[in-house]
Scaffold this active site. Structure first.
Site, PDB file in Angstrom:
ATOM      1  CD  GLU A  47      47.310  35.586  38.845  1.00  0.00           C
ATOM      2  OE1 GLU A  47      48.038  34.512  39.151  1.00  0.00           O
ATOM      3  OE2 GLU A  47      47.408  36.624  39.319  1.00  0.00           O
ATOM      4  NE  ARG A  51      48.810  43.343  38.468  1.00  0.00           N
ATOM      5  CZ  ARG A  51      50.109  42.929  38.435  1.00  0.00           C
ATOM      6  NH1 ARG A  51      51.264  43.098  38.190  1.00  0.00           N
ATOM      7  NH2 ARG A  51      50.170  41.588  39.477  1.00  0.00           N
ATOM      8  CE  LYS A 134      49.654  36.088  44.447  1.00  0.00           C
ATOM      9  NZ  LYS A 134      49.205  36.946  43.090  1.00  0.00           N
TER      10      LYS A 134
HETATM   11  C1  3PG Z   1      52.390  39.976  40.179  1.00  0.00           C
HETATM   12  O1  3PG Z   1      51.501  39.946  40.885  1.00  0.00           O
HETATM   13  O2  3PG Z   1      52.714  40.572  39.563  1.00  0.00           O
HETATM   14  C2  3PG Z   1      52.947  38.512  40.292  1.00  0.00           C
HETATM   15  O3  3PG Z   1      53.098  38.196  41.649  1.00  0.00           O
HETATM   16  C3  3PG Z   1      54.164  38.320  39.332  1.00  0.00           C
HETATM   17  O4  3PG Z   1      55.211  38.313  40.075  1.00  0.00           O
HETATM   18  P1  3PG Z   1      56.475  38.142  39.240  1.00  0.00           P
HETATM   19  O5  3PG Z   1      56.513  39.282  38.206  1.00  0.00           O
HETATM   20  O6  3PG Z   1      57.600  38.420  40.070  1.00  0.00           O
HETATM   21  O7  3PG Z   1      56.453  36.897  38.611  1.00  0.00           O
END
Ligand code: 3PG
Length: 213
Positions: A47, A51, A134
């Site tokens: 994934e 961003r 999710k």
């Molecule tokens: C995110 O969107 O950053 C994810 O939920 C990942 O979360 P994490 O950094 O706590 O694994």
């Protein structure tokens, strides 16, 4: 693609490995070695969060790695869904869900793994036809205890909890009947990527891939 078919597709992806790495790629040169390391370590489903400026290019580059199944994360709008699909994303992940986003993914034939954190949010997505969701943000939203509680009245839904999941607490989630896999950024730490230490990332992937469901 109907929401029901989208959920079939995302469920098949969730079943490929116990962990979906959540990736923040800020250097386009990292995309291919990162994907190679994760796939070699046993994590084929990737994934890439939308961003960073190079996220779309990273999706396109990573999709060319044999065995990689690349999707877009942090998909918030219809525009995000369209550009993710155009780049070759096989699926989309969102922290929540909106009618516009659901309509866009349905029109674009882009399987969406939509986020939910409460019973009402889960019910709204069931109403649309989704069955694979999710659970976000997993830790702050109640962790494994919350998922266990949701499984009583809403057993038809299977989750990929993400947000605050680690190698240490992943087994607590993966032991639940309504969890298919977990998502997490821990397998690709920013500082390890900055160093270009792809063998360290492959080792993190291998440890994650060995988690039992
Ligand atoms: C995110 O969107 O950053 C994810 O939920 C990942 O979360 P994490 O950094 O706590 O694994």
């Amino acid at each position: 693609m109907t929401p029901a078919l989208q959920s079939h597709a995302t469920m098949a992806l969730c079943q490929l490995a116990p962990v979906i790495p959540v990736l923040v790629v800020d250097d386009p040169a990292h995309a291919m070695p990162l994907a190679r390391a994760l796939v070699s370590g046993g994590l084929p489903v990737l994934e890439v969060t939308l961003r960073t400026d190079c996220a779309i290019d990273a999706i396109a580059a990573m999709s060319r790695i044999p065995g990689a199944r690349v999707g877009a994360g942090t998909v918030l709008t219809a525009h995000d869904a369209a550009r993710a699909k155009a780049a070759g994303a096989e699926f989309a992940v969102s922290p929540g869900a909106t009618p516009d986003l659901v309509a866009a993914c349905t029109a674009e034939d882009l399987p969406l793994l939509p986020g939910a954190a409460t019973a009402s949010e889960v019910m709204a997505l069931i109403e649309k036809g989704y069955r694979t969701l999710k659970f976000f943000p997993a830790g702050p939203a109640g962790g494994p205890a919350m998922l266990k509680a949701l499984n009583g009245p809403l057993p038809q839904v299977t989750f990929c909890p993400t947000g605050g999941v680690s190698l240490e607490n992943a087994p607590d989630y993966l032991a639940l009947p309504n969890v298919a896999c977990v998502g997490g950024s821990w397998v690709a730490p920013a500082e390890t990527m900055a160093r270009g230490d792809w063998s360290a990332i492959e080792a993190l992937a291998r440890a994650a891939a060995a988690l039992r469901r």
